[in-house]
Design an enzyme around this catalytic site. Structure first.
Site, PDB file in Angstrom:
ATOM      1  N   SER A   1      16.601 -18.155  -3.959  1.00 38.05           N
ATOM      2  CA  SER A   1      15.663 -19.200  -4.341  1.00 38.05           C
ATOM      3  C   SER A   1      15.244 -19.011  -5.806  1.00 38.05           C
ATOM      4  O   SER A   1      16.084 -19.126  -6.697  1.00 38.05           O
ATOM      5  CB  SER A   1      14.469 -19.199  -3.377  1.00 38.05           C
ATOM      6  OG  SER A   1      13.676 -20.340  -3.555  1.00 38.05           O
ATOM      7  N   ALA A   2      13.991 -18.694  -6.083  1.00 35.52           N
ATOM      8  CA  ALA A   2      13.552 -18.472  -7.465  1.00 35.52           C
ATOM      9  C   ALA A   2      14.362 -17.376  -8.138  1.00 35.52           C
ATOM     10  O   ALA A   2      14.626 -17.431  -9.342  1.00 35.52           O
ATOM     11  CB  ALA A   2      12.066 -18.114  -7.489  1.00 35.52           C
TER      12      ALA A   2
ATOM     13  N   HIS B   1      17.868 -24.751  -2.525  1.00 36.30           N
ATOM     14  CA  HIS B   1      17.314 -25.592  -1.446  1.00 36.30           C
ATOM     15  C   HIS B   1      17.713 -27.053  -1.622  1.00 36.30           C
ATOM     16  O   HIS B   1      16.955 -27.959  -1.256  1.00 36.30           O
ATOM     17  CB  HIS B   1      15.787 -25.513  -1.388  1.00 36.30           C
ATOM     18  CG  HIS B   1      15.201 -24.153  -1.299  1.00 36.30           C
ATOM     19  ND1 HIS B   1      15.011 -23.490  -0.108  1.00 36.30           N
ATOM     20  CD2 HIS B   1      14.740 -23.317  -2.263  1.00 36.30           C
ATOM     21  CE1 HIS B   1      14.452 -22.312  -0.347  1.00 36.30           C
ATOM     22  NE2 HIS B   1      14.294 -22.185  -1.638  1.00 36.30           N
TER      23      HIS B   1
END
Length: 236
Positions: free
Chosen positions: A121-122, A158
């Site tokens: 993700s990040a 995502h």
């Protein structure tokens, strides 16, 4: 370089980091690795909690992590890391903390020297040239958008195709089209949940059952699957 860039940590109904754990194991190898974990994207829970959650899963596959917040000198921690793991959460907070601790460029340097890098993700987003394809709300000033620049393309973790019924806002694709209109020379990879990108030297491949959606200004978006050629993304 060796990178494992994961879209998301958890699939619905599954335990944390359960679906990618064997990919992480294969990436790190059989010999036990104690990786440096960077939990700075956490906002509503503590770094200790985050470290435990990740470490519990890593122990299942014969590896472990120790969080950078235990070190008095974050720079030295990165300099001595045998692997670097960057967790998901809020990308803006993550980048601010990386910058405040003066380790963004150092992470890039160490990974380019061969230190394995895992992000989700990040943590995947900050492997890109900038954070500007994050989905996260800018809850803090990152003091600059440039990040580790490990790959020459952008990732949108995502990535979603669906648009909620009766929702009048922009779709994810609309937002990415805005980005490529302003940044016409850069690719964006819409990385769907349950999938990841693996870079080994000059070989980039997609892992997972879902396709990735590739965006570039002036081109129609294309869908690429596991086994397709992704090498064009590495050309600067």
């Amino acid at each position: 370089m060796r990178l494992l860039l994961i879209s998301n940590s958890t699939n619905p109904g599954e335990a944390y980091l359960d679906y990618p754990k064997y990919n992480i194991k294969e990436f790190l190898g059989e010999k036990p690795v104690k990786a440096l974990f960077i939990p700075y994207a956490a906002v509503t829970f503590s770094y200790d909690e985050y470290e435990k959650k990740v470490n519990d899963r890593f122990k299942e596959i014969g590896h472990s992590v120790v969080s950078i917040h235990h070190y008095d000198d974050p720079v030295k921690a990165v300099e001595e890391a045998e692997a670097i793991v960057v967790g998901g959460g809020n990308t803006w907070k993550l980048v601010r903390m990386l910058r405040d601790n003066k380790i963004i460029e150092l992470i890039g340097k160490r990974v380019k020297q061969g230190v394995p890098y895992i992000g989700w993700s990040a943590g995947s987003n900050v492997a890109c040239p900038t954070l500007r394809t994050t989905n996260d709300m800018p809850i803090i000033d990152p003091k600059g958008f440039d990040v580790a620049n490990l790959v020459p393309f952008q990732i949108n973790p995502h990535y979603l195709d669906t648009h909620p019924e009766n929702h009048g806002g922009e779709t994810r694709e609309d937002r990415i089209r805005e980005f490529i209109t302003e940044n016409q020379d850069i690719y964006v990879v819409g990385l769907r949940e349950g999938s990841m990108l693996n870079l080994e030297g000059d070989e980039l491949k997609l892992i997972g059952k879902k396709t990735a959606r590739i965006f570039k200004y002036g081109e129609e978006p294309r869908e690429l699957k596991t086994g397709d050629d992704f090498s064009f993304l590495l050309k600067k």
